[in-house]
Design a protein around this motif. Structure first.
Motif, PDB file in Angstrom:
ATOM      1  N   ARG A 240      52.000  36.068  52.167  1.00 19.15           N
ATOM      2  CA  ARG A 240      50.571  36.321  53.016  1.00 19.15           C
ATOM      3  C   ARG A 240      49.652  34.988  51.793  1.00 19.15           C
ATOM      4  N   LEU A 241      50.259  34.771  50.541  1.00 14.70           N
ATOM      5  CA  LEU A 241      49.183  33.919  49.923  1.00 14.70           C
ATOM      6  C   LEU A 241      47.711  34.522  49.698  1.00 14.70           C
ATOM      7  N   SER A 242      47.816  36.507  49.969  1.00 14.85           N
ATOM      8  CA  SER A 242      46.524  36.971  48.905  1.00 14.85           C
ATOM      9  C   SER A 242      47.336  38.138  48.677  1.00 14.85           C
ATOM     10  N   LEU A 243      45.826  38.655  47.527  1.00 14.24           N
ATOM     11  CA  LEU A 243      46.436  39.752  46.798  1.00 14.24           C
ATOM     12  C   LEU A 243      44.593  40.276  46.643  1.00 14.24           C
ATOM     13  N   VAL A 244      44.803  42.038  45.985  1.00 16.14           N
ATOM     14  CA  VAL A 244      43.555  42.557  46.324  1.00 16.14           C
ATOM     15  C   VAL A 244      43.689  42.057  44.096  1.00 16.14           C
ATOM     16  N   GLY A 245      42.097  41.790  43.456  1.00 14.15           N
ATOM     17  CA  GLY A 245      42.103  41.452  42.112  1.00 14.15           C
ATOM     18  C   GLY A 245      41.119  40.613  42.023  1.00 14.15           C
ATOM     19  N   ILE A 246      40.899  39.928  40.934  1.00 12.04           N
ATOM     20  CA  ILE A 246      40.011  39.560  39.776  1.00 12.04           C
ATOM     21  C   ILE A 246      39.771  37.871  40.013  1.00 12.04           C
ATOM     22  N   GLY A 247      40.847  37.620  40.669  1.00 11.19           N
ATOM     23  CA  GLY A 247      40.890  36.084  40.907  1.00 11.19           C
ATOM     24  C   GLY A 247      41.008  35.268  39.363  1.00 11.19           C
ATOM     25  N   VAL A 303      49.302  43.291  35.036  1.00  3.90           N
ATOM     26  CA  VAL A 303      48.718  42.253  36.197  1.00  3.90           C
ATOM     27  C   VAL A 303      48.577  43.703  36.914  1.00  3.90           C
ATOM     28  N   ALA A 304      49.492  44.854  36.841  1.00  5.82           N
ATOM     29  CA  ALA A 304      49.946  46.195  37.938  1.00  5.82           C
ATOM     30  C   ALA A 304      47.945  46.755  37.525  1.00  5.82           C
ATOM     31  N   LEU A 305      48.128  46.720  36.878  1.00  7.81           N
ATOM     32  CA  LEU A 305      46.271  47.608  36.137  1.00  7.81           C
ATOM     33  C   LEU A 305      45.340  46.631  37.152  1.00  7.81           C
ATOM     34  N   ILE A 306      45.024  45.704  36.162  1.00 10.00           N
ATOM     35  CA  ILE A 306      44.488  44.350  37.007  1.00 10.00           C
ATOM     36  C   ILE A 306      43.799  44.773  38.199  1.00 10.00           C
ATOM     37  N   ARG A 307      45.196  44.917  39.028  1.00 11.08           N
ATOM     38  CA  ARG A 307      45.214  44.708  40.553  1.00 11.08           C
ATOM     39  C   ARG A 307      45.072  45.910  41.205  1.00 11.08           C
ATOM     40  N   GLY A 308      44.257  46.158  42.564  1.00  8.34           N
ATOM     41  CA  GLY A 308      43.805  47.699  43.197  1.00  8.34           C
ATOM     42  C   GLY A 308      43.382  47.212  44.141  1.00  8.34           C
ATOM     43  N   THR A 309      42.444  47.736  45.122  1.00 10.10           N
ATOM     44  CA  THR A 309      41.820  48.080  45.761  1.00 10.10           C
ATOM     45  C   THR A 309      40.839  47.454  46.450  1.00 10.10           C
ATOM     46  N   VAL A 310      40.425  47.329  47.298  1.00 10.65           N
ATOM     47  CA  VAL A 310      38.743  45.945  47.867  1.00 10.65           C
ATOM     48  C   VAL A 310      37.750  46.825  46.872  1.00 10.65           C
ATOM     49  N   ASN A 311      37.193  46.256  46.479  1.00  7.61           N
ATOM     50  CA  ASN A 311      36.333  46.817  46.350  1.00  7.61           C
ATOM     51  C   ASN A 311      35.301  47.790  45.395  1.00  7.61           C
ATOM     52  N   SER A 312      36.562  48.698  44.680  1.00 15.20           N
ATOM     53  CA  SER A 312      36.923  49.125  43.014  1.00 15.20           C
ATOM     54  C   SER A 312      37.052  48.029  41.987  1.00 15.20           C
ATOM     55  N   THR A 313      35.974  49.426  41.426  1.00 14.73           N
ATOM     56  CA  THR A 313      36.217  48.725  40.145  1.00 14.73           C
ATOM     57  C   THR A 313      37.155  48.980  39.089  1.00 14.73           C
ATOM     58  N   VAL A 314      37.639  47.533  37.740  1.00 17.60           N
ATOM     59  CA  VAL A 314      38.267  47.302  37.374  1.00 17.60           C
ATOM     60  C   VAL A 314      37.452  47.060  35.691  1.00 17.60           C
ATOM     61  N   ARG A 315      37.736  47.387  34.754  1.00 23.82           N
ATOM     62  CA  ARG A 315      36.590  47.462  33.012  1.00 23.82           C
ATOM     63  C   ARG A 315      38.054  46.661  32.308  1.00 23.82           C
ATOM     64  N   LEU A 316      37.161  45.277  31.776  1.00 25.14           N
ATOM     65  CA  LEU A 316      38.101  44.873  31.065  1.00 25.14           C
ATOM     66  C   LEU A 316      37.474  44.649  29.547  1.00 25.14           C
ATOM     67  N   ASP A 317      38.966  44.696  28.098  1.00 26.81           N
ATOM     68  CA  ASP A 317      38.251  44.716  26.994  1.00 26.81           C
ATOM     69  C   ASP A 317      38.456  43.566  26.665  1.00 26.81           C
ATOM     70  N   ILE A 318      37.468  42.287  26.259  1.00 28.07           N
ATOM     71  CA  ILE A 318      38.275  41.356  26.220  1.00 28.07           C
ATOM     72  C   ILE A 318      38.175  40.754  24.356  1.00 28.07           C
ATOM     73  N   LEU A 319      38.438  40.322  24.251  1.00 28.28           N
ATOM     74  CA  LEU A 319      38.550  39.149  23.264  1.00 28.28           C
ATOM     75  C   LEU A 319      38.625  38.050  23.342  1.00 28.28           C
ATOM     76  N   PRO A 320      36.948  37.161  22.734  1.00 27.97           N
ATOM     77  CA  PRO A 320      36.770  36.185  23.291  1.00 27.97           C
ATOM     78  C   PRO A 320      38.046  35.170  22.946  1.00 27.97           C
ATOM     79  N   ALA A 321      37.778  33.810  23.795  1.00 26.81           N
ATOM     80  CA  ALA A 321      38.377  32.613  22.637  1.00 26.81           C
ATOM     81  C   ALA A 321      38.340  32.288  21.656  1.00 26.81           C
ATOM     82  N   ASP A 322      39.702  32.098  20.909  1.00 25.97           N
ATOM     83  CA  ASP A 322      39.821  31.283  19.663  1.00 25.97           C
ATOM     84  C   ASP A 322      39.039  31.928  18.692  1.00 25.97           C
TER      85      ASP A 322
END
Length: 723
Positions: A240-247, A303-322
């Protein structure tokens, strides 16, 4: 050109992938995998479906069990590098017991084989890592066998270890030739093998089960597969060339899930808080859900944790690049949305091709697969995504640009929806029969395009290669049978079968997915002329040299393909006669490629690769390898000087795997490869331009009289991503 670089890479490196792991004083074996109840039930359900509804229904008995056994070992250890002959003898009793394992819902036997494979892999990798402390002598005349598939299993432990010693030696030599010092080489390889050990330890019961089930399905017929729940989800996304996620496109580097690309317009890109190279160290659901540490976790689990349903919220703990591992993290909150997978969609470019009288415009549509959003179609979504609809939009745009011809590039297109193949063919031939199908009962039906009218009636060509399969072959065969366009390239894959997807959960009336799906062969397709592409593929009207080894890839390379056969032709009539042009087109083509130094260079590369495959060995002598590398680089330098092109960086083997370079370096190399000259495409453009000239009655003027490289004027995708 991507194809040319693959060949050059083969000739420069003659690389043999070595994946080896940790060598601790006491081996840390992966946890013993055990089947779970739903896997045993899924296997039994699959057997019931396959024995009743498969096109080639085969009883699940000792004879099939024996074929499953061989297929299983081949899948686990195709190069015969892990198991010893003694191991094969040890599990030989299971050869006729795998059918009972499925029917009795007792999968201990196949899991014991898998666990033995993992133990042997860890042992071989441990030995490989231990060699790094000693280094290697590259003055001897040792050689390494490249392809071991037809060799016997190692008879002794010493024989197996010697095979691995040579493989690690080759890895070391590749890095040495690329300019790395010994200390750096040891560090790179130690890290590589350690990462592989960790990947082995993360193999799940579900993956072991899927490997066994595919040994079962492919023992019946090559294109029947079992898809576990996660694999089934990914298959649906690809269609289908589509998924629900963060892009965000993610990769794993040094144990961190790392952002490789941000999709334009997606939640991640729009947030302005993320960039390429950022590392995801934690994932949480909702506004206040607990943060789950994902460092060292499998990429697909994250990836499975980041994907989900449309309009739902996911929070990411980010270690910045470099930044270092002790740098301050930041939390980014994103609202998931529907992401269009643009890389798999149809794309178009319009080229300007110089001729003896000026220029012609040739439009190229590259189609990676025959995708279709079946759910969107069923729900009546007027904007549902499909290959045919996207190509129709691109053709309309090309007509507006007044192109003189169209080239459909189906190289490496492995197929997809039969319905889309029929509809897309109709864009060029109209409302006519496209393909015939025969089911297991022998009933024959004609698949006719009854809805879609002609979108392009001008000159056209279709590019194919050995990796063009299934729906691609349906399209190319119909275009050829109707005399509508020129088929250019190498003989296609030879897959003449039709599959459907059956949900085992639906059969079991499960509300939640746990049993997976079967992609099962239910019919064979035939050309409108009565022939089939099975085994033989589609033979081009104008051939380009085969770029790979046909004995190792394609339908004929399988042990148990369905045979070629023929049925009665459908009621059809040609709509064109491109064959009348062939004598003149072939003459122009031959004259052109004789003068094209890049094309001739490609032929040399192909010949060298063929010789190397025939010899099946690579030297482990440093002086020999340096001489080979220098000669190859000198050839490429001369070619670039004659052609006026730039850097050769993407063509030089650095001995590294993709996740061992800095991400910026890897992305730059990828960009360089994508922008490299495509010699075969250039020639195909000239052929279509020639065809347009002949149609205009200009029989004395070839498209390539000036023999200049076609120039891209415009480029676009069929459907910009809507987030």
């Amino acid at each position: 050109m991507r194809l040319k670089q693959k060949l050059i890479g083969f000739l420069l490196t003659l690389a043999v992938t070595t994946q080896v792991a940790t060598a601790d004083s006491e081996l840390a074996y992966p946890p013993v995998l055990k089947p779970v109840a739903q896997e045993a039930k899924a296997a039994h359900l699959a057997a019931e479906v396959l024995s009743r509804f498969h096109y080639k229904a085969v009883p699940l008995d000792d004879a099939l069990s024996s074929q499953m056994f061989d297929q299983y070992l081949k899948a686990l250890d195709p190069e015969k590098l892990y198991f010893l002959q003694a191991d094969i003898d040890h599990v030989a009793a299971d050869r006729t017991r795998l059918d009972d394992a499925i029917l009795n819902e007792d999968l201990r036997a196949p899991f014991e084989i898998f666990n033995l494979y993992e133990r042997r892999a860890v042992e071989r990798m441990a030995y490989a890592r231990s060699l790094l402390q000693k280094g290697f002598d590259f003055d001897s005349d040792e050689t390494l066998m490249i392809d071991r598939k037809d060799q016997p299993w190692p008879a002794t432990e010493a024989e197996s270890l010697d095979l691995w010693r040579k493989r690690v030696k080759n890895d070391w030599l590749r890095l040495k030739l690329a300019g790395q010092d010994d200390a750096t080489i040891a560090k790179i390889l130690d890290k590589r093998y350690d990462s592989t050990a960790k990947r082995i330890s993360k193999i799940t019961s579900a993956e072991a089960f899927q490997a066994f089930m595919n040994a079962y399905t492919m023992a019946i017929e090559p294109h029947t597969n079992y898809l576990g729940p996660r694999a089934a989800e990914n298959f649906d996304i690809a269609m289908r060339l589509s998924l629900v996620g963060i892009g965000a496109v993610l990769t794993e580097i040094d144990g961190y899930v790392t952002i490789r690309e941000l999709v334009a317009g997606g939640p991640a890109s729009q947030s302005g808080q993320l960039k390429v190279g950022d590392r995801i160290v934690g994932v949480a659901q909702g506004a206040d859900g607990p943060m789950n540490d994902v460092v060292g976790q499998r990429l697909d689990d994250t990836v499975a944790l980041i994907r989900g349903t449309v309009n739902s919220t996911v929070r990411l703990d980010i270690l910045p690049a470099d930044s270092g591992p002790d740098a301050s993290n930041k939390t980014v909150s994103l609202v998931r949305n529907t992401i269009k997978v643009q890389d798999g969609a149809a794309k178009a470019k319009v080229y300007s091709v110089m001729t003896g009288e000026g220029k012609r415009l040739i439009g190229v549509i590259t189609l990676p697969s025959f995708y279709e959003d079946i759910d969107g179609l069923r729900k009546g979504d007027k904007d549902y995504r499909s290959a045919g609809r996207d190509v129709a939009k691109l053709l309309a745009d090309m007509k507006a640009q007044k192109v003189d011809g169209v080239l459909m590039d189906l190289r490496n297109n492995g197929g997809g929806s039969l319905r889309e193949a029929v509809g897309l063919t109709g864009l060029f031939v109209g409302k006519v029969p496209v393909v015939q199908t025969r089911n297991a009962k022998g009933d024959i039906s004609v698949e006719k395009n009854a809805e879609i009218g002609v979108a392009w009636d001008g000159p056209m060509g279709v590019m194919i290669n050995r990796a063009s399969a299934s729906a691609s072959e349906i399209f190319a065969a119909a275009i050829q049978d109707y005399g509508r366009g020129l088929i250019i390239g190498e003989p296609s894959f030879g897959k003449g079968t039709v599959q459907t997807v059956a949900s085992l959960d639906q059969l079991a009336k499960n509300d939640t997915p746990e049993y997976g799906e079967l992609k099962m062969t239910i019919a064979q397709f035939f050309r409108v002329n009565g022939g089939t592409t099975q085994l033989r593929g589609v033979t081009p009207d104008i051939s380009t040299p085969p770029t790979g080894d046909d004995t190792q890839f394609g339908e004929s390379s399988f042990d148990n393909p369905l045979p070629w056969t023929r049925i009665k032709a459908a009621d059809y009539a040609p709509v064109g006669d491109v064959k009348a042009q062939l004598p003149r087109l072939l003459a122009w083509h031959e004259g052109r490629i004789q003068k094209d130094h890049e094309y001739q260079s490609l032929l040399e590369d192909i010949a060298k690769a063929k010789d190397q495959r025939k010899n099946n060995v690579i030297s482990l002598n440093e002086a020999v390898r340096r001489k080979e590398r220098a000669a190859s680089e000198a050839r490429q330098a001369a070619l670039r000087a004659a052609d006026g092109t730039g850097s050769s960086e993407a063509l030089t083997d650095d001995g590294l795997q993709f996740n061992e370079r800095k991400l910026s370096k890897d992305l730059a190399l990828e960009k360089t490869r994508e922008s490299a000259n495509d010699v075969l495409l250039n020639e195909a453009l000239s052929i279509v331009s020639d065809s347009a000239a002949l149609k205009e009655g200009k029989s004395e003027i070839a498209a390539s009289a000036l023999s200049t490289r076609p120039v891209v004027l415009t480029a676009q995708s069929a459907a910009p991503a809507k987030q």
